[in-house]
Design a protein around this motif. Structure first.
Motif, PDB file in Angstrom:
ATOM      1  N   GLY A 175     -14.783 -12.644   7.409  1.00  0.00           N
ATOM      2  CA  GLY A 175     -15.691 -11.545   7.191  1.00  0.00           C
ATOM      3  C   GLY A 175     -16.936 -11.563   6.304  1.00  0.00           C
ATOM      4  N   ARG A 176     -17.800 -10.657   6.567  1.00  0.00           N
ATOM      5  CA  ARG A 176     -19.073 -10.445   5.460  1.00  0.00           C
ATOM      6  C   ARG A 176     -19.111  -9.051   5.008  1.00  0.00           C
ATOM      7  NH1 ARG A 176     -18.136 -14.897   5.906  1.00  0.00           N
ATOM      8  NH2 ARG A 176     -19.487 -16.464   6.665  1.00  0.00           N
ATOM      9  N   ASP A 177     -18.618  -7.983   5.612  1.00  0.00           N
ATOM     10  CA  ASP A 177     -18.507  -6.692   5.163  1.00  0.00           C
ATOM     11  C   ASP A 177     -17.674  -6.497   4.186  1.00  0.00           C
ATOM     12  OD1 ASP A 177     -20.569  -6.176   7.394  1.00  0.00           O
ATOM     13  OD2 ASP A 177     -18.932  -5.743   8.694  1.00  0.00           O
ATOM     14  N   THR A 178     -18.095  -5.330   3.121  1.00  0.00           N
ATOM     15  CA  THR A 178     -17.155  -4.825   2.037  1.00  0.00           C
ATOM     16  C   THR A 178     -16.034  -3.914   2.687  1.00  0.00           C
ATOM     17  OG1 THR A 178     -18.820  -5.097   0.554  1.00  0.00           O
ATOM     18  CG2 THR A 178     -17.031  -3.543   0.055  1.00  0.00           C
ATOM     19  N   LEU A 179     -14.761  -4.273   2.490  1.00  0.00           N
ATOM     20  CA  LEU A 179     -13.856  -3.272   3.071  1.00  0.00           C
ATOM     21  C   LEU A 179     -13.550  -2.465   1.998  1.00  0.00           C
ATOM     22  CD1 LEU A 179     -11.560  -5.566   5.311  1.00  0.00           C
ATOM     23  CD2 LEU A 179     -13.658  -4.163   5.891  1.00  0.00           C
ATOM     24  N   GLU A 180     -13.228  -0.999   2.409  1.00  0.00           N
ATOM     25  CA  GLU A 180     -12.522  -0.260   1.466  1.00  0.00           C
ATOM     26  C   GLU A 180     -11.225   0.280   2.286  1.00  0.00           C
ATOM     27  OE1 GLU A 180     -15.035   3.077   0.192  1.00  0.00           O
ATOM     28  OE2 GLU A 180     -16.797   2.099   1.107  1.00  0.00           O
ATOM     29  N   ILE A 181     -10.240  -0.052   1.497  1.00  0.00           N
ATOM     30  CA  ILE A 181      -8.886   0.048   2.166  1.00  0.00           C
ATOM     31  C   ILE A 181      -7.877   1.113   1.366  1.00  0.00           C
ATOM     32  CG2 ILE A 181      -6.687  -0.984   3.073  1.00  0.00           C
ATOM     33  CD1 ILE A 181      -8.372  -3.668   3.342  1.00  0.00           C
ATOM     34  N   PRO A 182      -7.535   2.075   1.675  1.00  0.00           N
ATOM     35  CA  PRO A 182      -6.649   2.776   0.807  1.00  0.00           C
ATOM     36  C   PRO A 182      -5.348   2.130   0.297  1.00  0.00           C
ATOM     37  CG  PRO A 182      -7.212   4.207   2.451  1.00  0.00           C
ATOM     38  CD  PRO A 182      -7.904   2.768   2.885  1.00  0.00           C
ATOM     39  N   PHE A 183      -4.721   2.253  -0.961  1.00  0.00           N
ATOM     40  CA  PHE A 183      -3.478   1.683  -1.188  1.00  0.00           C
ATOM     41  C   PHE A 183      -2.592   2.790  -1.364  1.00  0.00           C
ATOM     42  CE2 PHE A 183      -6.109   2.281  -5.267  1.00  0.00           C
ATOM     43  CZ  PHE A 183      -5.161   2.911  -6.122  1.00  0.00           C
ATOM     44  N   ILE A 184      -1.336   2.450  -1.398  1.00  0.00           N
ATOM     45  CA  ILE A 184      -0.180   3.446  -1.509  1.00  0.00           C
ATOM     46  C   ILE A 184      -0.157   3.510  -2.837  1.00  0.00           C
ATOM     47  CG2 ILE A 184       2.316   3.650  -0.922  1.00  0.00           C
ATOM     48  CD1 ILE A 184       2.229   1.581   1.261  1.00  0.00           C
ATOM     49  N   THR A 185      -0.125   4.906  -3.318  1.00  0.00           N
ATOM     50  CA  THR A 185       0.080   5.433  -4.684  1.00  0.00           C
ATOM     51  C   THR A 185       1.297   5.563  -4.897  1.00  0.00           C
ATOM     52  OG1 THR A 185      -0.109   7.671  -3.893  1.00  0.00           O
ATOM     53  CG2 THR A 185      -2.403   6.251  -4.398  1.00  0.00           C
ATOM     54  N   SER A 186       1.844   5.474  -6.363  1.00  0.00           N
ATOM     55  CA  SER A 186       3.037   5.692  -6.933  1.00  0.00           C
ATOM     56  C   SER A 186       2.908   5.743  -8.283  1.00  0.00           C
ATOM     57  CB  SER A 186       4.198   4.668  -6.333  1.00  0.00           C
ATOM     58  OG  SER A 186       3.888   3.524  -7.051  1.00  0.00           O
ATOM     59  N   THR A 187       3.673   6.414  -8.962  1.00  0.00           N
ATOM     60  CA  THR A 187       3.807   6.518 -10.608  1.00  0.00           C
ATOM     61  C   THR A 187       3.589   4.988 -11.046  1.00  0.00           C
ATOM     62  OG1 THR A 187       5.035   8.378 -10.716  1.00  0.00           O
ATOM     63  CG2 THR A 187       4.900   6.787 -12.670  1.00  0.00           C
ATOM     64  N   VAL A 188       4.416   3.754 -10.488  1.00  0.00           N
ATOM     65  CA  VAL A 188       4.630   2.626 -10.896  1.00  0.00           C
ATOM     66  C   VAL A 188       3.051   1.954 -10.657  1.00  0.00           C
ATOM     67  CG1 VAL A 188       5.660   0.313 -10.402  1.00  0.00           C
ATOM     68  CG2 VAL A 188       7.263   2.246 -10.641  1.00  0.00           C
ATOM     69  N   THR A 189       2.864   1.988  -9.476  1.00  0.00           N
ATOM     70  CA  THR A 189       1.477   1.287  -9.017  1.00  0.00           C
ATOM     71  C   THR A 189       0.233   1.980  -9.931  1.00  0.00           C
ATOM     72  OG1 THR A 189       2.102   1.478  -6.801  1.00  0.00           O
ATOM     73  CG2 THR A 189      -0.245   1.231  -7.164  1.00  0.00           C
ATOM     74  N   THR A 190       0.068   3.278 -10.118  1.00  0.00           N
ATOM     75  CA  THR A 190      -0.672   3.951 -11.320  1.00  0.00           C
ATOM     76  C   THR A 190      -0.657   3.195 -12.519  1.00  0.00           C
ATOM     77  OG1 THR A 190      -1.044   5.954  -9.789  1.00  0.00           O
ATOM     78  CG2 THR A 190      -1.916   5.938 -12.111  1.00  0.00           C
ATOM     79  N   ARG A 191       0.459   3.237 -13.079  1.00  0.00           N
ATOM     80  CA  ARG A 191       0.752   2.594 -14.520  1.00  0.00           C
ATOM     81  C   ARG A 191       0.321   1.188 -14.101  1.00  0.00           C
ATOM     82  NH1 ARG A 191       6.941   2.050 -16.181  1.00  0.00           N
ATOM     83  NH2 ARG A 191       6.416   0.185 -14.820  1.00  0.00           N
TER      84      ARG A 191
END
Length: 422
Positions: A208-224
């Motif tokens: 890989g050489r490109d910059t990837l933008e990948i959504p992550f799964i959100t949750s209260t625990v993940t945000t905190r």
């Protein structure tokens, strides 16, 4: 004698305009009667921005899937409700503790907007409590494609976005991961997907050489957890604010969000702008509430009632008419100074999604928002004619089997007719 000459001049001018308009109508009718448009649905409305006269109308009262033309409605909603500087956080300070909740602000450490207002504010406090129960929406909009979960254009919605709710991965100096919280969740390996569907495990190809933008799964625990990792301090959570008057921390200039949404067709910002709108109206964060509010108030006079289900236009459940689009574009034309309005919209041949299309001879003649899904292409906005007049237009094409590039080429020819002959 002078009065007679004046009447004659007015009559000749009116006759010439009517003749010119009739010729233009005939040219557009002929264009739309070609085999290219035979097996697709096309709706068009063009009006004079000053006189409000209808210049051309074809099936403008019919409903079409608008794709990202939906963002025109989102833009209007945000402009009518959100102040010049958006609400970054709402909070109450009690003794030595800061209780804070999200407003839907998408700019918090966003990889392109890079706003640090909320970060700096939280970093200056010690005892932080994240209040988590004000988000009353769903992560995805109705009708979104389930398998878009891993693509940059489909991040999840939530009350407190951080880093645009995406993981950025590149190889500038080894594998760099932002936010750093996910650095141990990225595997350098070839895989058919960019992320596991059900967990925050990401894949970056070995070459890989490109910059990837990948959504992550959100949750209260993940945000905190991301907040704790970013702020380098412990954060607790609770479901409700303590008693007291909430204060609002104001953040980035709202136009920077509008420009990003319209120029890059940023779906995430579009969705979060409706959440931000809700935060200005009530304590409950709900895109549906924001849409209902604007339709029942500032847009109560629409001739046709649209079916409007998301902020971005990702959903094929959305149904709008060309008249809907022109009505809202007209309201924006009345409400905003020209310079601001044309800065927010992409300019043909110059900026955003129109950078490589609809170029003028010496300066832009099109300021508009495009909308694309498979078999769908729409363009709505403003057209400056060679005679100096401004037209407001909406062209909506659905169910074609041609390439989108061919659709744009044929549309460009029609817009040039309007530019050159009105």
């Amino acid at each position: 004698m002078k009065n007679l000459l004046y009447i004659l001049l007015v009559t000749l001018t009116f006759t010439a305009c009517r003749s010119s308009r009739a010729l233009l109508t005939k040219q557009l009718d002929n264009k739309l009667s070609t085999p290219f448009y035979k097996n697709q649905f096309t709706g068009i409305l063009v009006i004079d921005a000053e006189t409000k006269d209808t210049i051309y109308d074809r099936e403008s009262d019919k409903y079409f899937i608008p794709a990202s033309n939906t963002k025109i409605f989102t833009l209007y909603t945000a402009i009518k409700t959100i102040p010049d500087h958006i609400p970054a956080l709402k909070y109450i300070e009690s003794n030595d503790t800061l209780y804070f909740e999200g407003t839907g602000d998408p700019s918090f450490l966003h990889p392109y907007l890079r706003d640090s207002t909320a970060f700096t504010f939280l970093k200056s406090k010690t005892n932080l409590v994240y209040v988590t129960d004000n988000f009353q929406d769903k992560k995805y909009g109705p009708g979104w494609a389930w398998d878009d979960y891993q693509w940059y254009y489909s991040p999840e919605k939530n009350a407190l976005p951080i880093y645009g709710n995406v993981v950025m991965i590149n190889t500038n100096q080894g594998i760099q991961v932002t936010p750093p919280y996910f650095k141990d969740s990225v595997l350098n390996m070839n895989h058919t997907d960019q992320r596991k569907e059900t967990s925050n495990l990401f894949f970056y190809p070995t070459q890989g050489r490109d910059t990837l933008e990948i959504p992550f799964i959100t949750s209260t625990v993940t945000t905190r957890s991301i907040l704790e990792n970013t702020l380098n301090q412990k954060i607790t959570t609770r479901p409700g604010m303590p008693k007291g008057t909430k204060k609002t921390l104001r953040g980035i200039n709202a136009d920077s969000l509008y420009i990003r949404m319209m120029h890059e067709s940023d779906n995430f910002i579009a969705e979060q702008l409706l959440i931000l709108t809700a935060s200005e109206l009530k304590d409950t964060l709900s895109g549906a509430m924001a849409r209902t509010y604007i339709l029942e108030n500032q847009l109560a006079d629409l001739v046709q009632s649209p079916r409007w289900v998301d902020g971005s236009g990702l959903s094929r459940y959305n149904l709008f008419t060309p008249q809907n689009m022109v009505e809202v574009l007209n309201k924006l034309y009345i409400d905003l100074p020209r310079e601001r309005l044309y800065t927010i919209f992409p300019a043909g041949g110059l900026s955003g999604t129109l950078k490589n299309r609809f170029a003028g001879n010496q300066k832009p003649y099109i300021y508009a928002k495009s909308g694309s899904l498979s078999n769908t292409y729409c363009l709505s906005g403003y057209l400056i004619t060679n005679s100096g007049k401004t037209l407001i237009f909406s062209v909506m094409n659905n169910h074609f089997r041609n390439s989108t590039s061919d659709e744009r080429t044929h549309l460009e020819a029609m817009l040039q007719m309007l530019r050159d002959h009105y």
